[in-house]
Design a protein around this motif. Structure first.
Motif, PDB file in Angstrom:
ATOM      1  N   PHE A 101     -68.251  63.130  59.616  1.00  0.00           N
ATOM      2  CA  PHE A 101     -69.513  63.417  58.938  1.00  0.00           C
ATOM      3  C   PHE A 101     -70.141  62.137  58.394  1.00  0.00           C
ATOM      4  O   PHE A 101     -71.353  61.909  58.497  1.00  0.00           O
ATOM      5  N   ILE A 102     -69.319  61.260  57.821  1.00  0.00           N
ATOM      6  CA  ILE A 102     -69.802  59.985  57.274  1.00  0.00           C
ATOM      7  C   ILE A 102     -70.423  59.134  58.377  1.00  0.00           C
ATOM      8  O   ILE A 102     -71.534  58.599  58.234  1.00  0.00           O
ATOM      9  N   VAL A 103     -69.704  58.991  59.479  1.00  0.00           N
ATOM     10  CA  VAL A 103     -70.201  58.177  60.591  1.00  0.00           C
ATOM     11  C   VAL A 103     -71.499  58.756  61.140  1.00  0.00           C
ATOM     12  O   VAL A 103     -72.438  58.015  61.468  1.00  0.00           O
ATOM     13  N   ASN A 104     -71.562  60.088  61.233  1.00  0.00           N
ATOM     14  CA  ASN A 104     -72.769  60.725  61.754  1.00  0.00           C
ATOM     15  C   ASN A 104     -73.980  60.495  60.855  1.00  0.00           C
ATOM     16  O   ASN A 104     -75.093  60.251  61.335  1.00  0.00           O
ATOM     17  N   ILE A 105     -73.777  60.587  59.554  1.00  0.00           N
ATOM     18  CA  ILE A 105     -74.885  60.397  58.622  1.00  0.00           C
ATOM     19  C   ILE A 105     -75.390  58.956  58.639  1.00  0.00           C
ATOM     20  O   ILE A 105     -76.588  58.688  58.777  1.00  0.00           O
ATOM     21  N   ILE A 106     -74.468  58.004  58.524  1.00  0.00           N
ATOM     22  CA  ILE A 106     -74.864  56.594  58.455  1.00  0.00           C
ATOM     23  C   ILE A 106     -75.383  56.102  59.800  1.00  0.00           C
ATOM     24  O   ILE A 106     -76.299  55.269  59.858  1.00  0.00           O
ATOM     25  N   GLY A 107     -74.831  56.637  60.875  1.00  0.00           N
ATOM     26  CA  GLY A 107     -75.259  56.196  62.200  1.00  0.00           C
ATOM     27  C   GLY A 107     -76.298  57.095  62.833  1.00  0.00           C
ATOM     28  O   GLY A 107     -76.501  57.068  64.055  1.00  0.00           O
ATOM     29  N   SER A 108     -76.981  57.891  62.031  1.00  0.00           N
ATOM     30  CA  SER A 108     -77.928  58.878  62.572  1.00  0.00           C
ATOM     31  C   SER A 108     -79.214  58.257  63.093  1.00  0.00           C
ATOM     32  O   SER A 108     -79.970  58.897  63.811  1.00  0.00           O
ATOM     33  N   SER A 109     -79.503  57.003  62.716  1.00  0.00           N
ATOM     34  CA  SER A 109     -80.743  56.365  63.167  1.00  0.00           C
ATOM     35  C   SER A 109     -80.544  54.861  63.268  1.00  0.00           C
ATOM     36  O   SER A 109     -79.631  54.285  62.657  1.00  0.00           O
ATOM     37  N   CYS A 110     -81.415  54.227  64.032  1.00  0.00           N
ATOM     38  CA  CYS A 110     -81.369  52.764  64.151  1.00  0.00           C
ATOM     39  C   CYS A 110     -81.632  52.117  62.804  1.00  0.00           C
ATOM     40  O   CYS A 110     -81.052  51.068  62.478  1.00  0.00           O
ATOM     41  N   LYS A 111     -82.502  52.748  62.013  1.00  0.00           N
ATOM     42  CA  LYS A 111     -82.836  52.209  60.702  1.00  0.00           C
ATOM     43  C   LYS A 111     -81.587  52.134  59.827  1.00  0.00           C
ATOM     44  O   LYS A 111     -81.331  51.109  59.179  1.00  0.00           O
ATOM     45  N   ARG A 112     -80.804  53.214  59.799  1.00  0.00           N
ATOM     46  CA  ARG A 112     -79.593  53.232  58.970  1.00  0.00           C
ATOM     47  C   ARG A 112     -78.576  52.220  59.482  1.00  0.00           C
ATOM     48  O   ARG A 112     -77.885  51.553  58.687  1.00  0.00           O
ATOM     49  N   ASN A 113     -78.444  52.103  60.808  1.00  0.00           N
ATOM     50  CA  ASN A 113     -77.505  51.124  61.369  1.00  0.00           C
ATOM     51  C   ASN A 113     -77.906  49.706  61.002  1.00  0.00           C
ATOM     52  O   ASN A 113     -77.058  48.867  60.683  1.00  0.00           O
ATOM     53  N   ASP A 114     -79.220  49.428  61.048  1.00  0.00           N
ATOM     54  CA  ASP A 114     -79.698  48.094  60.669  1.00  0.00           C
ATOM     55  C   ASP A 114     -79.432  47.827  59.191  1.00  0.00           C
ATOM     56  O   ASP A 114     -79.033  46.710  58.811  1.00  0.00           O
TER      57      ASP A 114
END
Length: 429
Positions: A101-114
């Motif tokens: 769930f944590i990985v999905n939330i943080i990695g849900s968009s390019c913006k969050r990954n950046d």
């Protein structure tokens, strides 16, 4: 085995059963074999997944069949057993759900990954400035969180390592989502942040990273396309020993590491001498009288390691390991080191004694001596890399007739599947 020495596998059919009890499955298998006039006494290998109705040493399907046929050697297909075994501990299972769930939330968009990468870069720069991190080529690279995939063992370890490495950066991203995300995102981020910044989560995060760090090499070896059985069995032993050493000696080290991690990130550390209160299941008045330390040490630390040891012992019993090691004496790869007459004779005497008469066992030893001189030392033999190729070559050169007893041993060995990541691989590949 066909007349040309090729392994032939046949699908008999799909059978409906009223339930999955071991006895029901046994009767269904026996019925299918009888339909094709196949004698149960000729079974020389059986392999199933890790379900208890299959592998239980007393009442499982494999045990019921072995009672009828002593040579139906059971080989458990490891697949994702080590990961699944750990998840049998309920808090560990819940932890991996949260991790996904944590990985999905943080990695849900390019913006969050950046944002994660930028924050992680800032954290690295700060730690280097205060001499908390070493610098050098290949160190402190900026990455992202890894998603654990159930069909890839090592992805779980990478996911754990990635979160530990980027824990502070991940928390910062979650706080940003809580501030400027959509309402549903803010709620999810708040829940995840609260769980992630708990001592319970941090403890299991480090515990599983240590355990999977030990088991990863074995898992990788068992998934490789070309297996060195001797080295694989050595890794089984070293994995068991390292896990046992961790259980016996590494509790204090782990606890120090977890507490230090929490202190640096202002995560509350519970009083380990305080009574443990189970928030689920039973009322406060009916709690068992044990401490928080007991919960983390017994219910999590010991339980998680024991689940791994139990799984490995179940997959690789002493007999199964000896069977594989002795069988490897027939492997033409590295024959100069692996071919041992005494091992092949021991293999027949211990595991296939009913397939050879007393006179044949004596003849086998003499055949092996001629075979070692005339075949193993020959130039053509060195070009063979698997037992399956050896079998075909013996038929092609008519040596399967000259060395008929050795050929019989090879055919028996080729019935054994190896505990690997896929059910299609056999001992011969």
């Amino acid at each position: 085995m066909d007349i040309n020495g090729f392994i032939q596998e046949h699908f008999f059919g799909l059978v409906h059963v009223s339930d999955t009890a071991a006895l029901t499955l046994k009767e269904a298998i026996y019925s299918a074999l009888a339909h094709y006039n196949l004698d149960v006494q000729n079974i020389r290998g059986q392999g199933y997944d890790g379900a208890s109705n299959m592998r239980d040493e007393f009442n499982g399907l494999q045990a019921l069949i072995i009672k009828d046929c002593k040579s139906a050697y059971y080989v458990h297909r490891l697949q994702l057993a080590l990961v699944a075994a750990t998840k049998n501990v309920t808090p560990i299972h819940q932890f991996f759900d949260r991790l996904t769930f944590i990985v999905n939330i943080i990695g849900s968009s390019c913006k969050r990954n950046d944002e994660l990468k930028d924050t992680h870069a800032d954290d690295i720069a700060y730690l280097i400035a205060i001499n908390e991190l070493e610098t050098g080529r290949g160190l402190n690279q900026i990455g992202t969180l890894q998603r654990a995939v159930d069909t890839r063992w090592s992805s779980h370890l990478r996911s754990l390592k990635g979160l530990i490495k980027m824990f502070s950066a991940s928390c910062t991203v979650l706080l940003k989502i809580m501030d400027d995300g959509l309402p549903s995102q803010r709620a999810d981020a708040t829940t995840v942040y609260d769980e992630m910044t708990s001592f319970d989560f941090v403890f299991i995060l480090h515990l599983m990273k240590e355990i999977m760090g030990i088991t990863d090499i074995l898992c990788q070896t068992l998934q490789s396309k070309s297996q060195d059985i001797i080295n694989a069995m050595e890794l089984v032993l070293s994995t068991k020993n390292l896990l046992q050493q961790m259980r016996d000696n590494k509790w204090d080290d782990l606890l120090v590491k977890v507490k230090s991690f929490c202190e640096l990130r202002n995560i509350d550390i519970p009083d380990f001498n305080a009574p443990y209160i189970n928030k689920r299941g039973r009322g406060r008045a009916h709690q068992d009288n044990f401490t928080i330390e007991h919960h983390y040490r017994i219910d999590l630390f010991y339980a998680s390691i024991d689940s791994q040891l139990q799984e490995i012992n179940g997959c690789f019993s002493d007999d199964a390991m000896e069977l594989f090691i002795l069988s490897n004496a027939l492997n033409p790869q590295n024959a100069a080191e692996s071919f041992r007459v005494v091992d092949i004779c021991k293999l027949v005497e211990k595991f296939y004694t009913q397939d050879f008469t007393r006179d044949e066992k004596e003849q086998l030893e003499m055949q092996l001596k001629h075979y070692e001189y005339n075949v193993v030392k020959g130039s053509n033999y060195k070009n063979l890399s698997t037992i399956s190729e050896l079998c075909q070559w013996l038929v092609k050169t008519n040596k399967s007739v000259t060395y008929n007893l050795i050929f019989r041993v090879i055919v028996l060995v080729l019935t054994l599947p190896v505990s690997t990541a896929t059910s299609e691989r056999s001992f011969s590949t």
